[in-house]
Design a protein around this motif. Structure first.
Motif, PDB file in Angstrom:
ATOM      1  N   ASP A 185      -5.946 -17.762   8.065  1.00 15.27           N
ATOM      2  CA  ASP A 185      -4.719 -17.591   7.724  1.00 15.27           C
ATOM      3  C   ASP A 185      -4.428 -15.962   6.563  1.00 15.27           C
ATOM      4  N   ILE A 186      -4.417 -14.970   7.578  1.00 14.71           N
ATOM      5  CA  ILE A 186      -4.077 -13.084   7.151  1.00 14.71           C
ATOM      6  C   ILE A 186      -2.726 -13.492   5.946  1.00 14.71           C
ATOM      7  N   ILE A 187      -2.734 -13.181   5.129  1.00 10.47           N
ATOM      8  CA  ILE A 187      -1.382 -12.493   4.339  1.00 10.47           C
ATOM      9  C   ILE A 187      -1.107 -10.802   4.746  1.00 10.47           C
ATOM     10  N   ALA A 188      -0.035 -10.918   5.013  1.00 10.19           N
ATOM     11  CA  ALA A 188       0.787  -9.478   5.415  1.00 10.19           C
ATOM     12  C   ALA A 188       1.138  -8.811   4.146  1.00 10.19           C
ATOM     13  N   ALA A 189       0.619  -7.740   4.527  1.00 14.01           N
ATOM     14  CA  ALA A 189       0.810  -6.466   3.071  1.00 14.01           C
ATOM     15  C   ALA A 189       0.750  -5.461   4.246  1.00 14.01           C
ATOM     16  N   THR A 190       1.638  -4.186   2.907  1.00  8.21           N
ATOM     17  CA  THR A 190       1.766  -3.165   2.893  1.00  8.21           C
ATOM     18  C   THR A 190       1.285  -1.810   1.544  1.00  8.21           C
ATOM     19  N   GLY A 191       0.139  -0.741   2.996  1.00  8.50           N
ATOM     20  CA  GLY A 191      -0.191  -0.132   1.659  1.00  8.50           C
ATOM     21  C   GLY A 191       0.426   1.083   0.967  1.00  8.50           C
ATOM     22  N   LEU A 192       0.138   0.841  -0.361  1.00 11.18           N
ATOM     23  CA  LEU A 192       1.220   2.130  -1.539  1.00 11.18           C
ATOM     24  C   LEU A 192       0.367   3.023  -2.110  1.00 11.18           C
ATOM     25  N   LYS A 193      -0.344   2.851  -2.361  1.00 14.52           N
ATOM     26  CA  LYS A 193      -1.350   5.183  -2.033  1.00 14.52           C
ATOM     27  C   LYS A 193      -3.087   4.492  -1.553  1.00 14.52           C
ATOM     28  N   SER A 194      -3.762   5.217  -0.679  1.00 14.91           N
ATOM     29  CA  SER A 194      -4.831   4.687   0.217  1.00 14.91           C
ATOM     30  C   SER A 194      -5.553   6.210   0.953  1.00 14.91           C
ATOM     31  N   ARG A 195      -6.126   5.865   0.074  1.00 16.45           N
ATOM     32  CA  ARG A 195      -7.034   7.479   0.621  1.00 16.45           C
ATOM     33  C   ARG A 195      -9.070   7.105   0.960  1.00 16.45           C
ATOM     34  N   VAL A 196      -8.845   7.722   2.426  1.00 15.85           N
ATOM     35  CA  VAL A 196     -10.167   7.536   2.138  1.00 15.85           C
ATOM     36  C   VAL A 196     -11.002   9.181   2.489  1.00 15.85           C
ATOM     37  N   ARG A 197     -11.795   9.971   1.834  1.00 17.23           N
ATOM     38  CA  ARG A 197     -12.537  11.144   2.073  1.00 17.23           C
ATOM     39  C   ARG A 197     -13.360  10.386   2.571  1.00 17.23           C
ATOM     40  N   ASP A 198     -14.971  10.195   2.822  1.00 13.48           N
ATOM     41  CA  ASP A 198     -16.071  10.362   2.996  1.00 13.48           C
ATOM     42  C   ASP A 198     -16.662  10.524   4.834  1.00 13.48           C
ATOM     43  N   TYR A 199     -17.757  10.927   5.125  1.00 16.38           N
ATOM     44  CA  TYR A 199     -18.581  11.248   5.699  1.00 16.38           C
ATOM     45  C   TYR A 199     -17.603  11.916   7.072  1.00 16.38           C
ATOM     46  N   GLY A 200     -16.803  12.695   6.109  1.00 16.26           N
ATOM     47  CA  GLY A 200     -15.867  13.836   7.561  1.00 16.26           C
ATOM     48  C   GLY A 200     -14.147  13.244   7.871  1.00 16.26           C
ATOM     49  N   ARG A 201     -14.524  11.751   7.017  1.00 17.12           N
ATOM     50  CA  ARG A 201     -12.849  11.396   7.365  1.00 17.12           C
ATOM     51  C   ARG A 201     -12.315  11.610   6.143  1.00 17.12           C
ATOM     52  N   VAL A 202     -11.175  11.662   6.882  1.00 17.82           N
ATOM     53  CA  VAL A 202      -9.707  11.966   5.351  1.00 17.82           C
ATOM     54  C   VAL A 202      -8.405  11.382   6.087  1.00 17.82           C
ATOM     55  N   TRP A 203      -8.792  10.436   5.125  1.00 17.37           N
ATOM     56  CA  TRP A 203      -7.162   9.422   6.021  1.00 17.37           C
ATOM     57  C   TRP A 203      -6.563   9.419   4.763  1.00 17.37           C
ATOM     58  N   ASP A 204      -4.977   8.430   4.793  1.00 20.01           N
ATOM     59  CA  ASP A 204      -4.042   8.063   4.261  1.00 20.01           C
ATOM     60  C   ASP A 204      -3.219   7.069   5.095  1.00 20.01           C
ATOM     61  N   PHE A 205      -3.500   6.341   4.203  1.00 23.81           N
ATOM     62  CA  PHE A 205      -2.999   5.060   4.441  1.00 23.81           C
ATOM     63  C   PHE A 205      -1.524   4.573   3.879  1.00 23.81           C
ATOM     64  N   GLY A 206      -1.191   5.459   3.168  1.00 26.33           N
ATOM     65  CA  GLY A 206       0.541   4.680   2.517  1.00 26.33           C
ATOM     66  C   GLY A 206       1.275   3.968   3.483  1.00 26.33           C
ATOM     67  N   GLY A 207       1.778   3.676   2.700  1.00 23.61           N
ATOM     68  CA  GLY A 207       3.472   2.744   4.214  1.00 23.61           C
ATOM     69  C   GLY A 207       2.723   1.936   4.985  1.00 23.61           C
ATOM     70  N   LYS A 208       1.736   2.073   5.558  1.00 25.75           N
ATOM     71  CA  LYS A 208       0.555   1.737   6.868  1.00 25.75           C
ATOM     72  C   LYS A 208       0.205   0.117   6.465  1.00 25.75           C
ATOM     73  N   SER A 209      -0.186  -0.772   7.710  1.00 29.16           N
ATOM     74  CA  SER A 209      -0.624  -1.835   7.625  1.00 29.16           C
ATOM     75  C   SER A 209      -1.332  -2.450   6.799  1.00 29.16           C
ATOM     76  N   ALA A 210      -1.196  -3.474   6.133  1.00 25.83           N
ATOM     77  CA  ALA A 210      -2.888  -4.237   4.956  1.00 25.83           C
ATOM     78  C   ALA A 210      -2.699  -5.519   5.464  1.00 25.83           C
ATOM     79  N   GLU A 211      -3.520  -5.916   4.993  1.00 21.37           N
ATOM     80  CA  GLU A 211      -4.226  -7.840   5.089  1.00 21.37           C
ATOM     81  C   GLU A 211      -4.629  -8.193   3.682  1.00 21.37           C
TER      82      GLU A 211
END
Length: 235
Positions: free
Chosen positions: A198-224
């Motif tokens: 059972d997987i509940i569908a969600a969405t990113g509100l404010k979501s940032r990753v800054r580590d290991y050379g990765r700089v990501w922003d998932f705001g508005g993207k898919s979430a579970e």
């Protein structure tokens, strides 16, 4: 910071779909042990809503061609070889270059700083797949552990929202998608997905990753969001 880099010889040999009941004939060597975890896993990834990996069991390409994600695991109760894991939090940084089921995942793990030495090592065994059982397929899918460390992993579960905070490295907040019945979340149920049925569908509100050379922003993207009930291999 403790790091565990795998040699090229350990890289993923074959591709498989992400089905928690699939056979793993070419899984790398494991040391199956007795463990169990109950709790909740939630994540935010780079796909537009909704991530196709859930219903395709990892066979469909991510909507952006790759999957960048953070995952949060809140352990409500659990153990590893008799060591209590209840109340501990784990964060994962996950970098997948293509279809989820084709592997070549690069993963970094952030383990609750409150974990004992045995709990810390047990959690790494579980989430590397080395302990077998539900997460044993990770030995085939994860080609490189780019880092593993203790960290203050803060997880908040409140109403329809979930959040994780790992200093400035991962700062994520997601919210369940609104359905016709406000009391019942939009979800995929009775699936064979590796996390759970059972997987509940969600969405990113404010979501940032800054580590290991990765700089990501998932705001508005898919979430579970997924209740988990994982176990070690059957005796």
């Amino acid at each position: 910071m403790a790091k565990n880099r795998r040699s090229d010889a350990d890289r993923l040999p074959i591709s498989q779909r992400i089905d928690q009941r699939m056979p793993n004939p070419k899984r790398r060597e494991m040391s199956p042990t007795e463990w169990a975890i109950k709790g909740e896993l939630f994540l935010n990834c780079s796909c537009t809503v909704f991530c196709p990996c859930v219903v395709s069991l990892g066979a469909h390409p991510p909507t952006e061609g790759h999957c960048h994600a953070w995952m949060a695991i809140a352990i409500d109760e659990g153990h590893y070889e008799g060591e209590d894991l209840g109340g501990l939090n784990i964060g994962l940084l996950v970098d997948i270059p293509g279809r989820m089921g084709e592997g070549n995942w690069k993963v970094a793990a952030y383990v609750d700083e409150r974990a004992t030495g045995k709990a810390y090592n047990g959690i790494l065994q579980i989430f590397s797949g080395a302990a077998g059982g539900t997460t044993g397929l990770f030995t085939m899918l994860v080609s490189e552990i780019i880092g593993a460390e203790r960290a203050p992993v803060e997880i908040v579960r409140e109403g329809k929202r979930r959040s994780i905070m790992i200093g400035r490295k991962i700062q994520g907040e997601i919210e369940m998608l609104a359905g016709n019945d406000p009391e019942h979340p939009v979800m995929v149920s009775n699936s064979k997905y590796w996390m759970g049925p059972d997987i509940i569908a969600a969405t990113g509100l404010k979501s940032r990753v800054r580590d290991y050379g990765r700089v990501w922003d998932f705001g508005g993207k898919s979430a579970e969001i997924c209740p988990i009930d994982w176990k070690g291999p059957k005796p």
